[in-house]
Design a protein around this motif. Sequence first.
Motif, PDB file in Angstrom:
ATOM      1  N   PRO A 141       0.925  -1.398   0.048  1.00 48.73           N
ATOM      2  CA  PRO A 141       0.054   0.108   0.065  1.00 48.73           C
ATOM      3  C   PRO A 141       0.754   1.325   0.143  1.00 48.73           C
ATOM      4  O   PRO A 141       0.740   2.284  -0.942  1.00 48.73           O
ATOM      5  N   GLY A 142       1.808   1.423   0.891  1.00 50.95           N
ATOM      6  CA  GLY A 142       2.455   2.634   1.052  1.00 50.95           C
ATOM      7  C   GLY A 142       3.401   2.979  -0.147  1.00 50.95           C
ATOM      8  O   GLY A 142       3.238   3.957  -0.686  1.00 50.95           O
ATOM      9  N   ARG A 143       4.129   1.886  -0.555  1.00 49.25           N
ATOM     10  CA  ARG A 143       4.927   2.084  -1.772  1.00 49.25           C
ATOM     11  C   ARG A 143       4.135   2.383  -2.999  1.00 49.25           C
ATOM     12  O   ARG A 143       4.375   3.170  -4.141  1.00 49.25           O
ATOM     13  N   PHE A 144       2.856   1.677  -3.243  1.00 53.80           N
ATOM     14  CA  PHE A 144       1.936   2.045  -4.237  1.00 53.80           C
ATOM     15  C   PHE A 144       1.750   3.276  -4.386  1.00 53.80           C
ATOM     16  O   PHE A 144       1.498   3.803  -5.651  1.00 53.80           O
ATOM     17  N   LEU A 145       1.093   3.773  -3.379  1.00 56.82           N
ATOM     18  CA  LEU A 145       0.797   4.898  -3.376  1.00 56.82           C
ATOM     19  C   LEU A 145       1.866   6.233  -3.562  1.00 56.82           C
ATOM     20  O   LEU A 145       1.507   6.914  -4.531  1.00 56.82           O
ATOM     21  N   ARG A 146       2.958   5.807  -2.936  1.00 53.94           N
ATOM     22  CA  ARG A 146       4.314   6.839  -3.502  1.00 53.94           C
ATOM     23  C   ARG A 146       4.567   6.857  -5.040  1.00 53.94           C
ATOM     24  O   ARG A 146       4.509   7.870  -5.783  1.00 53.94           O
ATOM     25  N   VAL A 147       4.628   5.490  -5.675  1.00 55.62           N
ATOM     26  CA  VAL A 147       4.909   5.309  -7.023  1.00 55.62           C
ATOM     27  C   VAL A 147       3.677   6.133  -7.751  1.00 55.62           C
ATOM     28  O   VAL A 147       3.952   6.738  -8.926  1.00 55.62           O
ATOM     29  N   ASN A 148       2.477   5.749  -7.380  1.00 58.17           N
ATOM     30  CA  ASN A 148       1.315   6.352  -8.033  1.00 58.17           C
ATOM     31  C   ASN A 148       1.492   7.851  -8.220  1.00 58.17           C
ATOM     32  O   ASN A 148       0.987   8.527  -9.255  1.00 58.17           O
ATOM     33  N   TRP A 149       1.677   8.645  -6.975  1.00 61.99           N
ATOM     34  CA  TRP A 149       1.900  10.065  -6.989  1.00 61.99           C
ATOM     35  C   TRP A 149       3.089  10.357  -7.931  1.00 61.99           C
ATOM     36  O   TRP A 149       2.951  11.371  -8.768  1.00 61.99           O
ATOM     37  N   ARG A 150       4.112   9.702  -8.156  1.00 59.34           N
ATOM     38  CA  ARG A 150       5.173  10.128  -9.106  1.00 59.34           C
ATOM     39  C   ARG A 150       4.492   9.971 -10.575  1.00 59.34           C
ATOM     40  O   ARG A 150       5.082  10.745 -11.416  1.00 59.34           O
ATOM     41  N   LEU A 151       3.884   8.602 -10.801  1.00 60.57           N
ATOM     42  CA  LEU A 151       3.292   8.512 -12.166  1.00 60.57           C
ATOM     43  C   LEU A 151       2.479   9.721 -12.671  1.00 60.57           C
ATOM     44  O   LEU A 151       2.526  10.424 -13.687  1.00 60.57           O
ATOM     45  N   HIS A 152       1.864  10.177 -11.703  1.00 59.20           N
ATOM     46  CA  HIS A 152       0.632  11.418 -12.060  1.00 59.20           C
ATOM     47  C   HIS A 152       1.537  12.448 -12.150  1.00 59.20           C
ATOM     48  O   HIS A 152       1.234  13.275 -12.908  1.00 59.20           O
ATOM     49  N   GLU A 153       2.605  12.786 -11.401  1.00 58.49           N
ATOM     50  CA  GLU A 153       3.420  14.047 -11.415  1.00 58.49           C
ATOM     51  C   GLU A 153       4.187  14.057 -12.800  1.00 58.49           C
ATOM     52  O   GLU A 153       4.037  14.999 -13.499  1.00 58.49           O
ATOM     53  N   ARG A 154       4.442  12.728 -13.426  1.00 58.42           N
ATOM     54  CA  ARG A 154       5.482  12.568 -14.776  1.00 58.42           C
ATOM     55  C   ARG A 154       4.462  12.736 -15.695  1.00 58.42           C
ATOM     56  O   ARG A 154       4.859  13.494 -16.895  1.00 58.42           O
ATOM     57  N   ILE A 155       3.147  12.505 -15.701  1.00 58.93           N
ATOM     58  CA  ILE A 155       2.193  12.639 -16.749  1.00 58.93           C
ATOM     59  C   ILE A 155       1.775  14.190 -16.897  1.00 58.93           C
ATOM     60  O   ILE A 155       1.735  14.814 -17.953  1.00 58.93           O
ATOM     61  N   ALA A 156       1.824  14.915 -15.542  1.00 55.28           N
ATOM     62  CA  ALA A 156       1.182  16.151 -15.783  1.00 55.28           C
ATOM     63  C   ALA A 156       2.677  17.205 -16.177  1.00 55.28           C
ATOM     64  O   ALA A 156       2.348  18.196 -16.902  1.00 55.28           O
ATOM     65  N   ARG A 157       3.745  16.445 -15.994  1.00 55.47           N
ATOM     66  CA  ARG A 157       4.841  17.537 -16.592  1.00 55.47           C
ATOM     67  C   ARG A 157       4.831  17.567 -18.239  1.00 55.47           C
ATOM     68  O   ARG A 157       5.523  18.219 -18.761  1.00 55.47           O
ATOM     69  N   ILE A 158       4.215  16.551 -18.761  1.00 48.31           N
ATOM     70  CA  ILE A 158       4.226  16.601 -20.180  1.00 48.31           C
ATOM     71  C   ILE A 158       3.271  17.574 -20.754  1.00 48.31           C
ATOM     72  O   ILE A 158       3.484  18.238 -21.900  1.00 48.31           O
ATOM     73  N   SER A 159       2.281  18.135 -19.851  1.00 45.50           N
ATOM     74  CA  SER A 159       1.384  19.056 -20.428  1.00 45.50           C
ATOM     75  C   SER A 159       1.998  20.453 -20.750  1.00 45.50           C
ATOM     76  O   SER A 159       2.712  20.836 -20.154  1.00 45.50           O
ATOM     77  N   ARG A 160       1.473  21.040 -21.922  1.00 47.84           N
ATOM     78  CA  ARG A 160       1.748  22.410 -22.336  1.00 47.84           C
ATOM     79  C   ARG A 160       0.854  23.663 -21.646  1.00 47.84           C
ATOM     80  O   ARG A 160       1.441  24.604 -22.079  1.00 47.84           O
ATOM     81  N   ASN A 161      -0.216  23.142 -20.996  1.00 51.46           N
ATOM     82  CA  ASN A 161      -0.824  24.144 -20.228  1.00 51.46           C
ATOM     83  C   ASN A 161      -0.462  24.477 -18.876  1.00 51.46           C
ATOM     84  O   ASN A 161      -0.685  23.762 -17.966  1.00 51.46           O
ATOM     85  N   HIS A 162       0.502  25.565 -18.791  1.00 49.75           N
ATOM     86  CA  HIS A 162       1.232  25.836 -17.859  1.00 49.75           C
ATOM     87  C   HIS A 162       0.420  26.167 -16.471  1.00 49.75           C
ATOM     88  O   HIS A 162       0.671  25.618 -15.407  1.00 49.75           O
ATOM     89  N   ILE A 163      -0.958  26.583 -16.812  1.00 47.60           N
ATOM     90  CA  ILE A 163      -1.547  26.955 -15.566  1.00 47.60           C
ATOM     91  C   ILE A 163      -2.189  25.752 -15.068  1.00 47.60           C
ATOM     92  O   ILE A 163      -2.288  25.368 -13.629  1.00 47.60           O
ATOM     93  N   ALA A 164      -2.688  24.780 -16.047  1.00 44.34           N
ATOM     94  CA  ALA A 164      -3.213  23.691 -15.338  1.00 44.34           C
ATOM     95  C   ALA A 164      -2.155  22.631 -14.964  1.00 44.34           C
ATOM     96  O   ALA A 164      -2.526  21.982 -13.835  1.00 44.34           O
ATOM     97  N   ARG A 165      -0.984  22.564 -15.443  1.00 45.04           N
ATOM     98  CA  ARG A 165      -0.033  21.847 -15.091  1.00 45.04           C
ATOM     99  C   ARG A 165       0.511  22.278 -13.545  1.00 45.04           C
ATOM    100  O   ARG A 165       0.556  21.239 -12.638  1.00 45.04           O
ATOM    101  N   THR A 166       0.460  23.583 -13.510  1.00 42.81           N
ATOM    102  CA  THR A 166       1.060  23.998 -11.937  1.00 42.81           C
ATOM    103  C   THR A 166       0.052  23.675 -10.958  1.00 42.81           C
ATOM    104  O   THR A 166       0.365  23.293  -9.876  1.00 42.81           O
TER     105      THR A 166
END
Length: 235
Positions: A141-166
């Motif tokens: 559970p704990g590691r799943f949650l941490r990796v999960n958050w890192r995955l979503h952060e990495r997906i968000a970094r791709i966005s070119r919508n600076h406001i939405a990404r931030t």
Amino acid sequence: MALPGKAPKADTLAHSIEDLIARRHLTPGDHIATKDELRRESGVARATVNEAVRLLQARGRVVLRPGPGGGLFVAPTDPVVRLGQTLLTVHSEPVSVIDAVSVRNALEPVIAEEAARFRGARDIADLRVLIDALSDVVGEPGRFLRVNWRLHERIARISRNHIARTMYLGLVEFIQDQAVDVVSDMSLKEHRQYKKHRLDIHIDLVQAIIAGDPGAAVDAAKRHALQPIGSPAKG
């Protein structure tokens, strides 16, 4: 910087460097370490250090300066990021994590569509590493949650919508700081089944982004948002 266990992969090393920045209360412009220092202290190969540095640069966390006196430094925070941080600095107010998750969920389709439209070869490689890592820890559970958050952060970094990404990244950071993964109402078997269901959704999301299919990415993001309200910290 002591790293437990076997030599970590680049993503794990990058996460450890971020932890180091937080523990030492480093601010933009502060020196973190040189690549050679990171390699000696972590015990990993030079290529792993280079990849970890590249990941941190992509996340906007560090800058690399060559030459004498160079190395890794904490990256400056741009004005829009500071705005997002200011909006989330509301400790004097009764802010609910569920409220933050609701706003994050509303942004999920925007972030997913942008990621599918603008992902590049390096983004695809990083997402494959992270979804494999998520699959490996589905029973933890704990590691799943941490990796999960890192995955979503990495997906968000791709966005070119600076406001939405931030704003999305700011919300994820707020949720991580405030939320607790509550699973006491589930048996271990039920918890694993739930995480397997969540893993399948994340696999669909990542596959849609890799395929460059905005419609499928949005559909997966909407399914991702349909999570139990009583479990706001689950990714």
